[in-house]
Design an enzyme around this catalytic site. Structure first.
Site, PDB file in Angstrom:
ATOM      1  N   GLY A  19      24.762  30.268  50.688  1.00  0.00           N
ATOM      2  CA  GLY A  19      23.752  30.646  51.681  1.00  0.00           C
ATOM      3  C   GLY A  19      24.387  31.418  52.827  1.00  0.00           C
ATOM      4  N   ARG A  80      24.527  33.245  44.702  1.00  0.00           N
ATOM      5  CA  ARG A  80      25.046  32.089  43.968  1.00  0.00           C
ATOM      6  C   ARG A  80      25.269  32.603  42.542  1.00  0.00           C
ATOM      7  NH1 ARG A  80      24.197  28.145  48.012  1.00  0.00           N
ATOM      8  NH2 ARG A  80      22.193  28.389  49.038  1.00  0.00           N
ATOM      9  N   ASP A 111      31.453  24.499  50.713  1.00  0.00           N
ATOM     10  CA  ASP A 111      32.468  23.873  49.852  1.00  0.00           C
ATOM     11  C   ASP A 111      32.306  24.220  48.378  1.00  0.00           C
ATOM     12  OD1 ASP A 111      30.275  22.263  49.657  1.00  0.00           O
ATOM     13  OD2 ASP A 111      31.251  20.467  50.454  1.00  0.00           O
ATOM     14  N   THR A 133      28.593  28.092  56.810  1.00  0.00           N
ATOM     15  CA  THR A 133      27.342  27.418  56.430  1.00  0.00           C
ATOM     16  C   THR A 133      26.648  26.880  57.672  1.00  0.00           C
ATOM     17  OG1 THR A 133      26.364  25.513  55.285  1.00  0.00           O
ATOM     18  CG2 THR A 133      28.664  25.282  55.903  1.00  0.00           C
ATOM     19  N   ILE A 134      25.310  26.947  57.662  1.00  0.00           N
ATOM     20  CA  ILE A 134      24.571  26.381  58.802  1.00  0.00           C
ATOM     21  C   ILE A 134      24.546  24.851  58.741  1.00  0.00           C
ATOM     22  CG2 ILE A 134      23.078  28.406  59.080  1.00  0.00           C
ATOM     23  CD1 ILE A 134      20.785  26.630  57.815  1.00  0.00           C
ATOM     24  N   ASP A 135      24.959  24.269  57.623  1.00  0.00           N
ATOM     25  CA  ASP A 135      24.744  22.828  57.412  1.00  0.00           C
ATOM     26  C   ASP A 135      25.761  21.911  58.109  1.00  0.00           C
ATOM     27  OD1 ASP A 135      22.711  23.680  55.745  1.00  0.00           O
ATOM     28  OD2 ASP A 135      23.866  23.403  53.903  1.00  0.00           O
ATOM     29  N   ASP A 137      28.337  20.753  56.895  1.00  0.00           N
ATOM     30  CA  ASP A 137      28.631  19.663  55.939  1.00  0.00           C
ATOM     31  C   ASP A 137      29.979  19.826  55.243  1.00  0.00           C
ATOM     32  OD1 ASP A 137      27.951  21.887  54.460  1.00  0.00           O
ATOM     33  OD2 ASP A 137      26.663  20.836  53.056  1.00  0.00           O
ATOM     34  N   ARG A 179      20.502  20.817  53.526  1.00  0.00           N
ATOM     35  CA  ARG A 179      20.773  20.320  52.163  1.00  0.00           C
ATOM     36  C   ARG A 179      20.864  18.794  52.205  1.00  0.00           C
ATOM     37  NH1 ARG A 179      25.175  23.586  48.712  1.00  0.00           N
ATOM     38  NH2 ARG A 179      23.562  25.159  48.508  1.00  0.00           N
ATOM     39  N   LYS A 222       1.590   7.884  74.938  1.00  0.00           N
ATOM     40  CA  LYS A 222       2.294   9.113  74.485  1.00  0.00           C
ATOM     41  C   LYS A 222       1.307  10.070  73.842  1.00  0.00           C
ATOM     42  CE  LYS A 222       6.894   9.514  74.464  1.00  0.00           C
ATOM     43  NZ  LYS A 222       8.099  10.040  73.925  1.00  0.00           N
ATOM     44  N   GLN A 260      15.803  29.475  60.032  1.00  0.00           N
ATOM     45  CA  GLN A 260      16.994  28.822  60.615  1.00  0.00           C
ATOM     46  C   GLN A 260      18.295  29.506  60.213  1.00  0.00           C
ATOM     47  OE1 GLN A 260      16.366  24.193  60.192  1.00  0.00           O
ATOM     48  NE2 GLN A 260      15.049  25.290  58.779  1.00  0.00           N
TER      49      GLN A 260
END
Ligand code: ADP
Ligand code: F6P
Length: 326
Positions: A19, A80, A111, A133-135, A137, A179, A222, A260
């Site tokens: 990505g 990919r 990764d 990566t935006i994740d 992770d 993810r 609320k 995002q």
């Protein structure tokens, strides 16, 4: 073990894989310019490992990367590539590198992309990974290229959903990317003052807790109830229907999705991507292979890819506890 440690590298390639993430262009720019400053030739490989197998390879010079530092996405394109997961795919990739006299490659990706780089290294092509990566992770690093931009983009979007949720006195379930990881959910959940944050690493799938929380908050006056749901849990639309039925509070789902991943990178993403790109070019110049550049405790470091892939990370326990209290 890679066979070609400390080999003399004259020509390197750079590719982006998996990505896309904001800041990849800043990394490409830094790799190209630092490698050229180190006396190397640089080639751009388009569309990740797929472009390598298709021989979509272009010469790059300092000017090739002008005016890209502020651009989202990746000028090289990304993909990919299922073929690269096979032994034949890796061998073909290494052959193509040799044909184009590419001695080393900088792989900017997550990764999964590192696993491809690891295998390419075993075939005699020097490889260096950069965490794109935006994740967030990737276990070996506290920072990944694109995460900062993504959380700021998501935070602004969530603020907007919150405005309309308050006006209509609704509950909103807002799904963020990541993810299987909940880092975007954690940062945005805290930064947007969400009432509930659902993490793939922690969620017990007990919706009754959320329903009770909504009913309790309503009693206390609320006007809205914001739930940040991580992509790794998903099912936000059906969750919204069930929560509305159980609480009587109008509930809407918003899936933020690919917005995002786009947009102009923040200063932090431009800066760190630039420094990491330069380090990757230096490592290849020194003849290093099978390494990834990372950031730990504010310092730039590099790890063997095998070691990096064996590491594990999860939502920090204290931050998780605080996110529930706030
Ligand atoms: P990311 O790099 O963001 O984690 P992916 O997991 O989709 O994204 O990996 C990107 C690409 O890296 C894959 O499409 C594939 O070409 C390559 N790749 C992933 N895993 C492997 C593997 N085990 N062996 C070889 N190549 C891989
Ligand atoms: O890894 C980045 C990411 O955006 C994840 O958050 C998401 O799960 C995935 O990529 C989506 O990938 P694709 O572009 O293949 O739909």
């Amino acid at each position: 073990m890679p066979e070609n440690k400390e080999k003399v590298v004259k020509t390197i390639g750079v590719l982006t894989s998996g990505g896309d993430s904001p800041g990849m262009n800043a990394a490409i720019r830094a790799v190209v310019r630092k490698a050229i400053a180190n006396g190397l030739n640089v080639k751009g490989i388009k569309k990740g490992y797929q472009g390598l197998l298709n021989e979509e390879i272009i010469d790059m010079n300092r000017r090739s990367v002008s005016e890209i530092i502020g651009l989202g996405g990746t000028i090289l394109g990304t993909a990919r590539c299922a073929e690269f997961r096979t032994e034949e795919g890796i061998k073909k990739g290494a052959e193509i590198c040799r044909k184009h006299k590419i001695d080393g490659i900088v792989v900017i990706g997550g990764d999964g992309s590192y696993r491809g780089a690891q295998k390419l290294s075993h075939e005699g092509i020097n490889t260096i990974g950069l965490p794109g990566t935006i994740d967030l992770d990737i276990a070996c690093t506290d920072y990944t290229i694109g995460f900062d931009t993504a959380i700021n983009t998501a935070m602004e979007a969530i603020d907007k959903v919150r405005d309309t949720s308050s006006s209509h006195e609704r509950c909103s379930i807002i799904e963020v990317m990541g993810r299987g990881a909940g880092y975007i959910a954690l940062w945005c959940g805290v930064a947007n003052g969400a009432e509930d944050i659902l993490f793939p690493e922690k969620y017990d799938y007990n919706e009754q807790n959320i329903i009770n929380h909504i009913i309790e908050n309503r009693k206390q006056g609320k006007k809205h109830h914001i739930i940040i749901n991580a992509e790794g849990i998903g099912h936000s639309t059906s969750m919204a229907r069930r929560i509305e039925a159980a609480t009587g509070m109008e509930t809407r789902a918003t899936i933020l999705g690919y917005m995002q991943r786009g947009g102009s990178p923040t200063c932090k993403d431009r800066y760190y991507a630039s420094i990491m790109g330069a380090i990757a070019a230096d490592l290849l110049t020194e003849g290093k292979t099978n390494r990834v550049v990372a950031q730990q405790n504010g310092k730039f470091v590099d790890f063997d890819i095998d070691e990096a892939l064996a590491m594990e990370k999860s939502i920090p326990e204290y931050e998780y506890e605080v996110s529930k209290i706030l």
